[in-house]
Design an enzyme around this catalytic site. Structure first.
Site, PDB file in Angstrom:
ATOM      1  N   SER A  34      18.686  11.653  29.535  1.00 61.69           N
ATOM      2  CA  SER A  34      18.480  10.625  28.520  1.00 61.69           C
ATOM      3  C   SER A  34      17.664   9.447  29.032  1.00 61.69           C
ATOM      4  O   SER A  34      17.447   8.485  28.313  1.00 61.69           O
ATOM      5  CB  SER A  34      19.839  10.121  28.045  1.00 61.69           C
ATOM      6  N   THR A  66      21.571   5.717  26.602  1.00 61.50           N
ATOM      7  CA  THR A  66      20.722   4.800  27.360  1.00 61.50           C
ATOM      8  C   THR A  66      21.458   4.202  28.557  1.00 61.50           C
ATOM      9  O   THR A  66      22.659   4.001  28.485  1.00 61.50           O
ATOM     10  CB  THR A  66      20.367   3.632  26.415  1.00 61.50           C
ATOM     11  N   ARG A  75       8.540   7.725  17.421  1.00 56.74           N
ATOM     12  CA  ARG A  75       9.758   6.925  17.161  1.00 56.74           C
ATOM     13  C   ARG A  75      10.098   6.028  18.368  1.00 56.74           C
ATOM     14  O   ARG A  75      10.063   6.458  19.508  1.00 56.74           O
ATOM     15  CB  ARG A  75      10.923   7.864  16.863  1.00 56.74           C
ATOM     16  N   THR A 125      23.814   0.671  23.366  1.00 56.59           N
ATOM     17  CA  THR A 125      23.450   2.082  23.429  1.00 56.59           C
ATOM     18  C   THR A 125      23.880   2.726  22.119  1.00 56.59           C
ATOM     19  O   THR A 125      24.665   2.156  21.375  1.00 56.59           O
ATOM     20  CB  THR A 125      24.107   2.782  24.641  1.00 56.59           C
ATOM     21  N   GLY A 126      23.331   3.891  21.850  1.00 58.17           N
ATOM     22  CA  GLY A 126      23.677   4.566  20.603  1.00 58.17           C
ATOM     23  C   GLY A 126      22.483   4.641  19.673  1.00 58.17           C
ATOM     24  O   GLY A 126      21.336   4.542  20.118  1.00 58.17           O
TER      25      GLY A 126
HETATM   26  N1  ASP Z   1      19.603   3.428  21.868  1.00 60.77           N
HETATM   27  C1  ASP Z   1      18.716   4.509  22.220  1.00 60.77           C
HETATM   28  C2  ASP Z   1      17.753   4.755  21.119  1.00 60.77           C
HETATM   29  O1  ASP Z   1      18.108   4.664  19.965  1.00 60.77           O
HETATM   30  C3  ASP Z   1      19.399   5.778  22.501  1.00 60.77           C
HETATM   31  C4  ASP Z   1      20.557   5.725  23.393  1.00 60.77           C
HETATM   32  O2  ASP Z   1      21.269   4.758  23.493  1.00 60.77           O
HETATM   33  O3  ASP Z   1      20.784   6.729  24.055  1.00 60.77           O
HETATM   34  O4  ASP Z   1      16.647   5.119  21.428  1.00 60.77           O
END
Ligand code: ASP
Length: 337
Positions: free
Chosen positions: A94, A196, A224, A247-248
């Protein structure tokens, strides 16, 4: 063990959080008392510095950051070098090298960094450069800008000595090939497709910095960009108050300018825990919120070194290195149904 699987199997590892959670889970406790109990647990803490926290289970990354802080290094160097550990870790799918690609097979990175003066730098849609967080720092320190994107960001990195390389590892390519069979495009809960690395540190001088780096949502649409490189959404640092990182599902964080919100709530007197909870409540309490289908998590620290973390769903955690202990702490979360 893969970070996500580890997280699924993890239990509470912090006495403080364990006590806090049992108070929160006590069915007879009225909600105001619950809040007071949690706040008392957090605000009475005396935190020795330095301190580092990060999203998810990243003890190698927090260990690196702490090594720098213990040697008298500053928080900015600590968060950059801590995040670099995960960017270079090909097993983490990730972040950085080995990150899962977009739906066309391109690994595109987003990252940002912010220092104690409120300076910040970020890169979006960066390809072929593993250490996106370091490029973000160069943007902050060596350009008059805050954000560079795509090919421009890559060219800038190359001129600064970063070596282009293929970030799509065999394992990530294989995962993408499997995904292509059904090609379902559905941003879901965090378990399989995003996490993240966000890191916040306070150095021996009491100064705060933060950084955030990601390959974003797996199999995203080409082009994106999520919340992670957007100052105020994925990360915010105010050296007078504290810092927060998210994160998320980035789209939901951007819509509520989440990390800035957490810091502003702390400025108004909320503890880091209360501020993270309020920021999550802004998301889940929106009319027609679809929160059951996505994850968002925040971690935060205030100027006193008190920390908090909260998410919509379970299995979110932070890693905290403080006072000689480097541990994963399971977050409390909103959706208990
Ligand atoms: N916040 C990140 C995103 O939307 C993804 C993640 O947290 O893994 O790109």
């Amino acid at each position: 063990m893969k970070r996500r699987n580890f997280i699924k199997n993890a239990s509470l590892t912090s006495v403080g959080i364990a006590v806090g959670s049992s108070l929160l889970n006590c069915a007879d406790t009225p909600s105001e008392e619950k809040k007071t109990a949690t706040a008392a647990l957090t605000t009475n803490a005396k935190t020795p510095l330095p301190l580092v926290i990060a999203t998810w289970h990243v003890i190698d990354a927090t260990a690196k950051a702490m090594e720098i802080l213990q040697a008298g290094g500053n928080a900015l160097d600590a968060v950059e070098q801590g995040c670099m550990i995960e960017e270079a870790n090909e097993k983490g799918q990730s972040v950085g090298k080995g990150g899962l690609p977009d739906r066309d097979g391109n690994v595109t990175l987003d990252a940002c960094i912010m220092d104690k003066h409120g300076n910040c730098g970020s890169v979006v849609y960066l390809q072929d450069i593993t250490h996106a967080v370091s490029v973000a720092r160069k943007v902050m320190e060596e350009t008059p800008h805050v954000m560079l994107a795509g090919e421009g960001a890559k060219q800038f990195a190359v001129t600064k000595g970063f070596k282009p390389e293929d970030l799509l590892t065999d394992a990530s390519k294989e995962a993408w090939e499997k995904w292509k069979i059904e090609s379902k495009y559905k941003p879901i809960i965090n378990i399989e497709n995003h996490d993240t690395i966000g890191m916040l540190a306070i150095d021996k001088n009491g100064d705060i910095s933060g950084a955030c780096t990601t390959s974003g949502l797996a199999y995203k649409m080409g082009g994106r960009v999520g919340d992670s490189p957007i100052i105020g959404s994925g990360l915010f640092v105010d050296n007078e108050i504290g810092a927060a990182v998210a994160t998320g599902l980035g789209e939901e964080v951007v819509k509520t300018v989440g990390s800035f919100l957490v810091v502003e709530l702390m400025r108004q007197g909320k503890s880091p825990q209360e501020a993270c909870e309020e920021a999550i409540s802004r998301i889940v309490n929106k009319p027609n919120s679809n929160y059951k289908n996505f994850q968002v998590g925040y971690i935060a620290v205030n100027k006193q070194g008190v920390t908090g973390s909260y998410s919509i769903h379970q299995w979110f955690s932070m890693t905290k290195f403080n006072d000689g202990v480097n541990e994963q702490i399971q977050s409390d979360y909103f959706n208990k149904t």
